[in-house]
Motif scaffolding. Structure first.
Motif, short mmCIF file in Angstrom:
data_model
loop_
_atom_site.label_atom_id
_atom_site.label_comp_id
_atom_site.label_asym_id
_atom_site.label_seq_id
_atom_site.Cartn_x
_atom_site.Cartn_y
_atom_site.Cartn_z
N VAL A 220 44.01 -27.76 -39.72
CA VAL A 220 43.34 -29.02 -40.04
C VAL A 220 42.06 -28.76 -40.82
N ASP A 221 41.23 -27.88 -40.32
CA ASP A 221 40.02 -27.47 -41.01
C ASP A 221 39.70 -26.05 -40.55
N GLN A 222 38.52 -25.56 -40.91
CA GLN A 222 38.17 -24.18 -40.61
C GLN A 222 38.16 -23.89 -39.11
N ASN A 223 37.88 -24.90 -38.31
CA ASN A 223 37.72 -24.68 -36.87
C ASN A 223 38.77 -25.39 -36.01
N THR A 224 39.78 -25.98 -36.64
CA THR A 224 40.79 -26.71 -35.87
C THR A 224 42.20 -26.36 -36.35
N ILE A 225 43.06 -26.00 -35.40
CA ILE A 225 44.46 -25.72 -35.69
C ILE A 225 45.31 -26.54 -34.73
N ARG A 226 46.20 -27.36 -35.27
CA ARG A 226 47.12 -28.11 -34.43
C ARG A 226 48.39 -27.29 -34.26
N MET A 227 48.78 -27.09 -33.02
CA MET A 227 49.96 -26.30 -32.73
C MET A 227 51.08 -27.25 -32.29
N HIS A 228 52.09 -27.42 -33.16
CA HIS A 228 53.24 -28.27 -32.86
C HIS A 228 54.31 -27.38 -32.21
N CYS A 229 54.54 -27.62 -30.92
CA CYS A 229 55.42 -26.76 -30.13
C CYS A 229 56.69 -27.52 -29.75
N THR A 230 57.83 -26.96 -30.06
CA THR A 230 59.12 -27.58 -29.73
C THR A 230 59.86 -26.70 -28.74
N GLN B 247 63.14 -25.23 -13.44
CA GLN B 247 64.56 -25.53 -13.39
C GLN B 247 65.25 -25.38 -14.74
N ALA B 248 64.45 -25.15 -15.78
CA ALA B 248 65.03 -25.07 -17.13
C ALA B 248 65.72 -23.73 -17.34
N GLU B 249 66.86 -23.75 -17.98
CA GLU B 249 67.61 -22.55 -18.30
C GLU B 249 67.89 -22.49 -19.79
N ASP B 250 68.10 -21.25 -20.27
CA ASP B 250 68.40 -21.03 -21.69
C ASP B 250 67.36 -21.72 -22.57
N VAL B 251 66.10 -21.45 -22.28
CA VAL B 251 64.99 -22.12 -22.98
C VAL B 251 64.78 -21.49 -24.36
N ARG B 252 64.65 -22.33 -25.34
CA ARG B 252 64.32 -21.90 -26.70
C ARG B 252 63.09 -22.68 -27.15
N TRP B 253 62.25 -22.00 -27.94
CA TRP B 253 61.03 -22.69 -28.37
C TRP B 253 60.54 -22.16 -29.71
N GLY B 254 59.71 -22.95 -30.34
CA GLY B 254 59.12 -22.58 -31.62
C GLY B 254 57.76 -23.24 -31.78
#
Length: 374
Positions: free
Chosen positions: A105-115, A92-99
């Motif tokens: 964090v370390d060699q084997n971990t990446i935190r993905m902050h999604c807005t 139902q979402a329209e005109d969606v924008r995201w980043g």
């Protein structure tokens, strides 16, 4: 929905909304007021975590049911792509924008902050989710096979009645490596050379598939001449009961090489070999005429080797007698000898390269001798 309906959850009036067109699905939450609707509303559907399988040897990643080369030094872009594919945005979402903002964090971990932001029911909504991406380092099937010495074909480089020269052996290996590299560049992960050894009689090249082994053999023969034969050996059966063969491609380089001086059994005089691709080609060193072996003689005619251009010695030209003869000094006895004058001889030259053999003394082309010295 008609005007005057009430929210079944809180009892507040619900604004009138457009009825869906015939055949279109009805939104079951359409009966809720905006306040109740947004209480349970999630703009983004995100997994709790994502695992990315990475080959610790070659850096390929596992996607779907196969390994894919990505050529990445770090996997941030890969993590962004995996998260993007895994996230779902409300229909139902329209005109969606995201980043997306990655946090290593370390060699084997990446935190993905999604807005994410968009409009639902003409209301601006925004949501932030954090998805951890775990890099799982493994060994892909290709690297596992290479480490285990796996191969399906062997290309043996040999020569007829001799050993391959150092230059031939090195060039054959270069041809094999170049051919496999080209296949790798097209994305063929089955293309690799597992081992190259020197048998004492020439190189043995172990290659991943029978098809590529045959391709290498054809390319070697195309450039260096000669021929090859296939010798299949049954090694096992696959899961479907099909017979699996390992093939040896026995490459046999020609008896003679460019730069050899040979004496064919045709009474036409010695020949300086210039090419062994297809049938042997060269030049008569008695008169300078072109020579080409007959088709029925195969790769090379019956002939004896007299020497090579590397055996040539520079000697003094005494005099030019006529269009067919020239007088030079014998490089061993220093006696003056009259020998055949080939058309490539420079009558103004003070010296000329000659080859002394069991067939006598003959003048060789200057450029052929100079090329051998390079």
């Amino acid at each position: 929905m008609s005007s005057g309906d009430f929210c079944p959850r809180c009892g507040d009036p619900v604004p009138e909304r457009e009825e869906p067109l015939p055949g279109m699905p009805r939104d079951r939450d359409a009966v809720l007021c905006d306040s109740c609707y947004f209480e349970d509303f999630d703009l983004v559907d995100a997994p709790e975590r994502i695992e990315v399988r990475v080959c610790a040897q070659c850096g390929a990643i596992h996607k779907g049911n196969r390994w894919v080369d990505v050529g990445a030094k770090d996997y941030t872009d890969v993590a962004i792509e995996e998260v993007t594919e895994a996230l779902g945005v409300h229909l139902q979402a329209e005109d969606v924008r995201w980043g997306v903002e990655p946090e290593q964090v370390d060699q084997n971990t990446i935190r993905m902050h999604c807005t994410f932001s968009g409009f639902v029911r003409d209301t601006h909504v925004e949501e932030t989710v954090m998805v951890p991406v775990m890099i799982s380092r493994q060994t892909c099937k290709r690297c596992g096979r290479i480490a285990g010495g796996y191969y399906s074909s062997i290309v043996q480089i040999r020569a007829e009645d001799r050993e391959p020269t150092k230059e031939e052996a090195e060039r054959a290996v270069e041809i094999a490596e170049s051919y496999i590299a080209e296949r790798e560049a097209t994305g063929d992960r089955n293309a690799f050379i597992s081992e190259i050894t020197d048998s004492g009689e020439g190189p043995n090249i172990k290659i991943s598939t029978n098809q590529m082994g045959g391709g290498v053999a054809k390319h070697v023969v195309r450039e260096l001449g000669g021929s090859f034969e296939e010798y299949p050996t049954l090694v096992t059966e696959d899961g479907d009961g099909n017979e699996v063969y390992r093939v040896t491609y026995a490459v046999r380089l020609p008896k003679f090489t460019p730069g050899d001086v040979i004496d064919p059994e045709d009474d036409g005089g010695p020949v300086l070999v210039r090419s062994v691709r297809g049938n042997l080609k060269g030049v008569r060193i008695t008169d300078g005429t072109e020579y080409e072996a007959r088709f029925e003689e195969g790769d090379a005619p019956e002939a004896r080797r007299l020497g090579t251009v590397e055996d040539a010695e520079e000697t003094t030209v005494v005099t030019v007698e006529d269009e067919n003869a020239v007088q030079v000094l014998d490089p061993e006895t220093f006696e003056s000898k009259t020998i055949a004058r080939p058309t490539y001889f420079d009558e103004d030259a003070a010296t000329t390269p000659v080859l002394k053999s069991r067939a006598g003394l003959h003048i060789l082309p200057e450029e052929a001798v100079e090329k051998s010295d390079e």
